[in-house]
Design a protein around this motif. Structure first.
Motif, PDB file in Angstrom:
ATOM      1  N   GLY A 225       0.258  -0.941  -0.129  1.00  0.00           N
ATOM      2  CA  GLY A 225       0.054   0.138  -0.279  1.00  0.00           C
ATOM      3  C   GLY A 225       1.183   1.093   0.026  1.00  0.00           C
ATOM      4  N   ALA A 226       2.227   1.043   0.281  1.00  0.00           N
ATOM      5  CA  ALA A 226       3.129   2.143   0.500  1.00  0.00           C
ATOM      6  C   ALA A 226       3.498   2.805  -1.235  1.00  0.00           C
ATOM      7  N   VAL A 227       3.562   2.197  -1.853  1.00  0.00           N
ATOM      8  CA  VAL A 227       4.054   1.964  -3.033  1.00  0.00           C
ATOM      9  C   VAL A 227       3.013   2.428  -3.586  1.00  0.00           C
ATOM     10  N   GLY A 228       1.825   1.863  -4.265  1.00  0.00           N
ATOM     11  CA  GLY A 228       0.272   1.686  -4.974  1.00  0.00           C
ATOM     12  C   GLY A 228      -0.474   1.213  -4.928  1.00  0.00           C
ATOM     13  N   SER A 229      -1.654   1.092  -5.761  1.00  0.00           N
ATOM     14  CA  SER A 229      -3.091   0.141  -5.456  1.00  0.00           C
ATOM     15  C   SER A 229      -2.115  -1.392  -6.501  1.00  0.00           C
ATOM     16  N   ALA A 230      -1.237  -1.007  -8.032  1.00  0.00           N
ATOM     17  CA  ALA A 230      -1.219  -1.951  -9.272  1.00  0.00           C
ATOM     18  C   ALA A 230      -0.235  -2.601  -7.519  1.00  0.00           C
ATOM     19  N   ALA A 231       1.055  -1.974  -6.962  1.00  0.00           N
ATOM     20  CA  ALA A 231       1.944  -2.522  -6.550  1.00  0.00           C
ATOM     21  C   ALA A 231       1.378  -3.770  -5.083  1.00  0.00           C
ATOM     22  N   LEU A 232      -0.267  -2.988  -4.834  1.00  0.00           N
ATOM     23  CA  LEU A 232      -0.839  -3.707  -3.655  1.00  0.00           C
ATOM     24  C   LEU A 232      -1.372  -5.072  -4.111  1.00  0.00           C
ATOM     25  N   ALA A 233      -2.022  -4.617  -4.671  1.00  0.00           N
ATOM     26  CA  ALA A 233      -2.786  -6.237  -5.718  1.00  0.00           C
ATOM     27  C   ALA A 233      -2.564  -7.254  -6.275  1.00  0.00           C
ATOM     28  N   VAL A 234      -0.696  -6.813  -6.741  1.00  0.00           N
ATOM     29  CA  VAL A 234       0.133  -8.385  -6.861  1.00  0.00           C
ATOM     30  C   VAL A 234       0.508  -8.567  -6.252  1.00  0.00           C
ATOM     31  N   ALA A 235       1.019  -7.653  -5.092  1.00  0.00           N
ATOM     32  CA  ALA A 235       1.770  -8.511  -3.762  1.00  0.00           C
ATOM     33  C   ALA A 235       1.684  -9.482  -2.935  1.00  0.00           C
ATOM     34  N   VAL A 236      -0.144  -9.357  -2.268  1.00  0.00           N
ATOM     35  CA  VAL A 236      -1.548  -9.670  -1.464  1.00  0.00           C
ATOM     36  C   VAL A 236      -2.046 -10.855  -2.435  1.00  0.00           C
ATOM     37  N   ALA A 237      -1.671 -10.765  -3.738  1.00  0.00           N
ATOM     38  CA  ALA A 237      -1.439 -12.200  -4.363  1.00  0.00           C
ATOM     39  C   ALA A 237      -0.978 -13.899  -4.446  1.00  0.00           C
ATOM     40  N   VAL A 238       0.295 -12.568  -4.381  1.00  0.00           N
ATOM     41  CA  VAL A 238       1.734 -13.266  -4.147  1.00  0.00           C
ATOM     42  C   VAL A 238       1.726 -13.627  -3.037  1.00  0.00           C
ATOM     43  N   LYS A 239       1.557 -13.220  -2.271  1.00  0.00           N
ATOM     44  CA  LYS A 239       1.823 -13.430  -0.854  1.00  0.00           C
ATOM     45  C   LYS A 239       0.337 -15.040  -0.358  1.00  0.00           C
ATOM     46  N   LEU A 240      -0.552 -14.765  -1.567  1.00  0.00           N
ATOM     47  CA  LEU A 240      -1.924 -15.596  -0.704  1.00  0.00           C
ATOM     48  C   LEU A 240      -0.914 -16.912  -1.507  1.00  0.00           C
ATOM     49  N   ALA A 241      -0.442 -16.513  -2.697  1.00  0.00           N
ATOM     50  CA  ALA A 241       0.077 -18.352  -3.228  1.00  0.00           C
ATOM     51  C   ALA A 241       1.157 -18.730  -2.097  1.00  0.00           C
ATOM     52  N   ARG A 242       2.076 -17.719  -1.973  1.00  0.00           N
ATOM     53  CA  ARG A 242       2.563 -18.296  -0.439  1.00  0.00           C
ATOM     54  C   ARG A 242       2.538 -19.519   0.372  1.00  0.00           C
ATOM     55  N   VAL A 243       1.074 -18.282   1.248  1.00  0.00           N
ATOM     56  CA  VAL A 243       0.084 -18.801   1.900  1.00  0.00           C
ATOM     57  C   VAL A 243      -0.133 -20.470   1.566  1.00  0.00           C
TER      58      VAL A 243
END
Length: 357
Positions: A225-243
């Motif tokens: 979220g500190a970077v921007g909405s585009a970064a946030l969307a990708v970051a959360v999706a990739v994190k859930l892939a790790r989960v």
């Protein structure tokens, strides 16, 4: 004078002693012993959930475990809390992990693309293996190596707790691992966006690096979220892939323990896949099927966070700081190495397989 004898069946019977037929415990009485500890965990969870939104990058799980540690070491823990705290640290924790599966949709994760998925899988696998190997060189106990490896490679405190359930590690090792993953993950919130911006990475690529490297989901949200909405969307999706990697990793740990105990001639062997991990998989499949309403998923997400927060408070109550002083610096060194490994692997993968803008 002859001694008095009780009357026979033909006459009036003597009154029986009250203890001859003790009363069976009332149904609610069986559960009353859990009430004080569960109530304490619920109050602490409510406080952490209320305060966390006002603290950027701080999850309610972190606040809850800090409350537990403070309570244990400053005020002490009443004996009446013991039963309820144990339920919270075990049963509520596993239920929260099951509900965590409802955040995962296989179709959404597969939609990330082969390159992005490879980055996520490599970040987990290489970090996990490197942490175990380094921990062995440092002479750290196997259970603590597993806890730190899981937390730093998969999904932070939830992964540590899931591994504890599969390994039956000591409580002090669990809390040490959670404390380390929270500390280093929090430091990554400003660090990864700063490094990515310095390297001139596009938002999507920086989001991939954040999601593939940062430990806790809440920390990923704060950094993305500190970077921007585009970064946030990708970051959360990739994190859930790790989960998603939580299930096969815990299954692998269970299989290894089962084989080890069989070779040692142990009696009862642990299941290959713990029941709560099966529940996690079922919940993930239900989410993937797509028929669960949004309102239900939102409520399940809130409940999952609340249960894990209560469980973290219970774990914090088991931490005695004087005992932790004997842990030494080796776990800290291992945590640092694990963090550097996942940062390097995920950055290399991001540069090799940048996401589409």
């Amino acid at each position: 004078m002859e001694p008095h004898h009780p009357a026979t069946a033909d006459g009036p019977s003597a009154p029986e002693h009250p203890a001859a037929h003790p009363k069976a415990p009332a149904p609610c009485g069986r559960w009353a012993r859990f009430a004080p500890g569960l109530a304490a965990c619920a109050v602490a969870a409510a406080a952490a959930l209320s305060v966390a939104p006002f603290l950027t990058g701080v999850s309610p799980l972190l606040l809850a475990i800090l409350l537990g540690v403070a309570g244990r070491n400053l005020l002490g823990v009443p004996a009446s809390w013991a039963a309820g705290v144990q339920v919270s640290a075990k049963k509520l924790l596993r239920t929260g992990i099951v509900l965590l599966g409802l955040q995962l949709s296989l179709s959404e994760i597969l939609g990330l693309g082969a390159g992005t998925l490879l980055v996520a899988v490599a970040s987990v696998g290489i970090t996990f293996a490197a942490t175990l190997w380094t921990g062995r060189l440092l002479g750290i106990e196997p259970s603590q190596r597993l806890l730190i490896a899981s937390g730093f490679s998969i999904c932070g405190a939830a992964a540590v707790a899931a591994t504890e359930s599969a390994t039956e590690a000591e409580e002090k090792d669990v809390v040490t691992a959670i404390g380390l993953v929270v500390l280093f993950g929090t430091l990554m919130i400003p660090l990864v966006p700063f490094l990515g911006t310095t390297l001139g990475m596009p938002q999507e690529a920086l989001g991939l690096w954040i999601g593939a490297s940062t430990h806790e989901v809440a920390q990923v949200v704060a950094a993305g979220g500190a970077v921007g909405s585009a970064a946030l969307a990708v970051a959360v999706a990739v994190k859930l892939a790790r989960v998603l990697m939580l299930a096969p990793v815990i299954a692998g740990i269970g299989w290894h323990r089962r084989r080890t105990q069989a070779e040692a001639g142990a009696g009862k062997r642990p299941p290959i896949i713990p029941l709560f991990v099966l529940g996690f998989i079922v919940a993930m499949l239900l989410r993937t099927a797509g028929f669960l309403p949004t309102q239900f998923l939102d409520a399940a997400t809130w409940l999952q966070t609340a249960l894990l927060t209560a469980a973290m408070f219970a774990l914090g109550l088991g931490v005695h700081l004087r005992g932790l002083a004997t842990v030494g610096g080796k776990p800290v060194v291992l945590a640092l190495v694990s963090t550097l490994v996942i940062l390097a692997v995920s950055l290399g993968g991001t540069l090799l397989f940048p996401p589409a803008s």
